[in-house]
Design a protein around this motif. Sequence first.
Motif, PDB file in Angstrom:
ATOM      1  N   HIS A  65      -8.345   4.371 -15.649  1.00  0.00           N
ATOM      2  CA  HIS A  65      -7.933   4.518 -14.251  1.00  0.00           C
ATOM      3  C   HIS A  65      -8.646   5.753 -13.698  1.00  0.00           C
ATOM      4  O   HIS A  65      -8.268   6.874 -14.035  1.00  0.00           O
ATOM      5  CB  HIS A  65      -6.422   4.744 -14.137  1.00  0.00           C
ATOM      6  N   ILE A  66      -9.674   5.541 -12.885  1.00  0.00           N
ATOM      7  CA  ILE A  66     -10.380   6.682 -12.289  1.00  0.00           C
ATOM      8  C   ILE A  66      -9.730   6.990 -10.941  1.00  0.00           C
ATOM      9  O   ILE A  66      -9.715   6.146 -10.039  1.00  0.00           O
ATOM     10  CB  ILE A  66     -11.881   6.363 -12.092  1.00  0.00           C
ATOM     11  N   LEU A  67      -9.186   8.189 -10.810  1.00  0.00           N
ATOM     12  CA  LEU A  67      -8.566   8.613  -9.549  1.00  0.00           C
ATOM     13  C   LEU A  67      -9.466   9.670  -8.936  1.00  0.00           C
ATOM     14  O   LEU A  67      -9.730  10.701  -9.558  1.00  0.00           O
ATOM     15  CB  LEU A  67      -7.181   9.196  -9.834  1.00  0.00           C
ATOM     16  N   TYR A  68      -9.974   9.387  -7.741  1.00  0.00           N
ATOM     17  CA  TYR A  68     -10.935  10.331  -7.163  1.00  0.00           C
ATOM     18  C   TYR A  68     -10.519  10.764  -5.767  1.00  0.00           C
ATOM     19  O   TYR A  68     -10.030   9.981  -4.972  1.00  0.00           O
ATOM     20  CB  TYR A  68     -12.344   9.747  -7.155  1.00  0.00           C
ATOM     21  N   ASN A  69     -10.746  12.049  -5.532  1.00  0.00           N
ATOM     22  CA  ASN A  69     -10.533  12.632  -4.212  1.00  0.00           C
ATOM     23  C   ASN A  69     -11.867  13.031  -3.592  1.00  0.00           C
ATOM     24  O   ASN A  69     -11.990  13.160  -2.383  1.00  0.00           O
ATOM     25  CB  ASN A  69      -9.597  13.843  -4.341  1.00  0.00           C
ATOM     26  N   THR A 136      -7.506   8.875  -4.161  1.00  0.00           N
ATOM     27  CA  THR A 136      -6.216   9.540  -4.077  1.00  0.00           C
ATOM     28  C   THR A 136      -6.292  10.678  -3.065  1.00  0.00           C
ATOM     29  O   THR A 136      -7.347  11.312  -2.913  1.00  0.00           O
ATOM     30  CB  THR A 136      -5.770  10.092  -5.451  1.00  0.00           C
ATOM     31  N   HIS A 137      -5.184  10.920  -2.381  1.00  0.00           N
ATOM     32  CA  HIS A 137      -5.137  12.067  -1.470  1.00  0.00           C
ATOM     33  C   HIS A 137      -4.936  13.376  -2.228  1.00  0.00           C
ATOM     34  O   HIS A 137      -5.083  14.448  -1.640  1.00  0.00           O
ATOM     35  CB  HIS A 137      -4.001  11.882  -0.448  1.00  0.00           C
ATOM     36  N   GLU A 138      -4.597  13.282  -3.504  1.00  0.00           N
ATOM     37  CA  GLU A 138      -4.339  14.495  -4.284  1.00  0.00           C
ATOM     38  C   GLU A 138      -5.671  15.144  -4.681  1.00  0.00           C
ATOM     39  O   GLU A 138      -6.511  14.493  -5.296  1.00  0.00           O
ATOM     40  CB  GLU A 138      -3.542  14.157  -5.554  1.00  0.00           C
ATOM     41  N   SER A 139      -5.836  16.423  -4.360  1.00  0.00           N
ATOM     42  CA  SER A 139      -7.089  17.090  -4.746  1.00  0.00           C
ATOM     43  C   SER A 139      -7.081  17.453  -6.223  1.00  0.00           C
ATOM     44  O   SER A 139      -8.133  17.623  -6.840  1.00  0.00           O
ATOM     45  CB  SER A 139      -7.328  18.325  -3.888  1.00  0.00           C
ATOM     46  N   ASN A 140      -5.905  17.594  -6.803  1.00  0.00           N
ATOM     47  CA  ASN A 140      -5.799  17.775  -8.253  1.00  0.00           C
ATOM     48  C   ASN A 140      -4.396  17.363  -8.706  1.00  0.00           C
ATOM     49  O   ASN A 140      -3.504  17.155  -7.894  1.00  0.00           O
ATOM     50  CB  ASN A 140      -6.131  19.212  -8.674  1.00  0.00           C
ATOM     51  N   PHE A 141      -4.266  17.252 -10.026  1.00  0.00           N
ATOM     52  CA  PHE A 141      -2.988  16.834 -10.611  1.00  0.00           C
ATOM     53  C   PHE A 141      -2.536  17.849 -11.654  1.00  0.00           C
ATOM     54  O   PHE A 141      -3.353  18.340 -12.437  1.00  0.00           O
ATOM     55  CB  PHE A 141      -3.130  15.474 -11.320  1.00  0.00           C
TER      56      PHE A 141
END
Length: 419
Positions: A65-69, A136-141
């Motif tokens: 699952h690649i989540l990118y901002n 994703t709207h998240e810049s980091n997790f």
Amino acid sequence: MKITFTFFLLFFAFCAKAQRCATSEYSRLHPVTLMRPSGAGVSSTKTAGRDTLNNEVIIIPVVIHILYNTNDQNISDKQVLSQITSLNNDYRRLNTDTVNTPAPFKSIAADTRIVFCLAKVDPEGNYTTGIIRKYTHESNFLSDDAMKFSSSGGDDGWDASRYLNIWVCNLFGRTLGYSTLPGCPAERDGIVIKYNAFGTTGLITAPYNKGRTTTHEIGHWLGLRHLWGDANCGDDGIADTPPQETSNSYCPVFPHLSSCSINSYGDMFMDYMDFTDDACMNMFTQGQKSEMRSLFALGNARNSFLNSSVCDSSNAQGGPLPSTPPKDSITISAPLTITTYPNPFYSDLTVAASDESAVIGKVLKLYNITGKLITSRILQSQKTVLHIGELPSGIYFIKIEGNKSPLVYKLIKQSGVSR
Ligand SMILES: [Zn+2]
């Protein structure tokens, strides 16, 4: 608790070189009953109906699952594939740096006979590449599992009894990765890796550029602990890893002794479950192999993977046409035919299998006429192209291992260029 945890993250993010692994902190917040061999512990996992076969190659389907901002975080397929290749090399001890394992540890270094493949069938039965990309709207997790849920800017995991879920995203600060331990809730099950510590090519940052963050985290996912047991001279529960005072970083010179060393060999800082640089790591032990494989035994946490057939594209709707009739499961002893072409060859040589599911995970070895091994690799797909134009002309042999009797093919290399 949340404040304390955030403090931990901030501390490691700004005071340390990099936080190699946040699994210990995570598991303190999410304790589980670690299931052990012979059914100790409570199993809520559905059993697959069979036990492991002696030393069989265990195949683990993976979904990424690649989540990118940002565009950088949307890593390439090539980078993903480089990680799968590197994992298979490390877990099968086909990594090129086994020569760096110190002599006293060589005899206990292990080929775990565990391999990984990108899923070809999604949970709905449709064809997939095994790679999901999601903005994703998240810049980091933070290391708090938000990336594992669509409701918090992440992506929901796939059925954890059939897929190893790997989330690749921008972890906060300098945290490189973390894993759940066996026995955790299914919806959180899997590992998380920072996008620039994933794979061996593309947007990766030295000294975490050989895919070993993922090798390490999957070690946790398969029940391994850090060598020092996360305590001063603690124990990882594995008999053949020596005790060590604490973690190692960078790349020590062998032997590296600590206050709790039991002999002159000192720490096993080149083990994947230490915190050293990627280029410094090169082994699992036989004891770690046994521990990981024990999880696949009947009744244990990862047993259901023995029955997972989601790397077999012939089970998928809408994908490439199957080359053989659909099968119920991956059968590593299935009849297999290999075609090599062209023969004679000049530069590239294609090795094509009659059955994708039967060939993934098998080892291809190329020998010259004197029996010298030229190259070896884990087969990842139905068709593999070897770029071996530099070889001198002459007779070569390809051997496919992993069958009841190995398949061997004779090849002739000719000089010149093929068009
Ligand atoms: Zn760790």
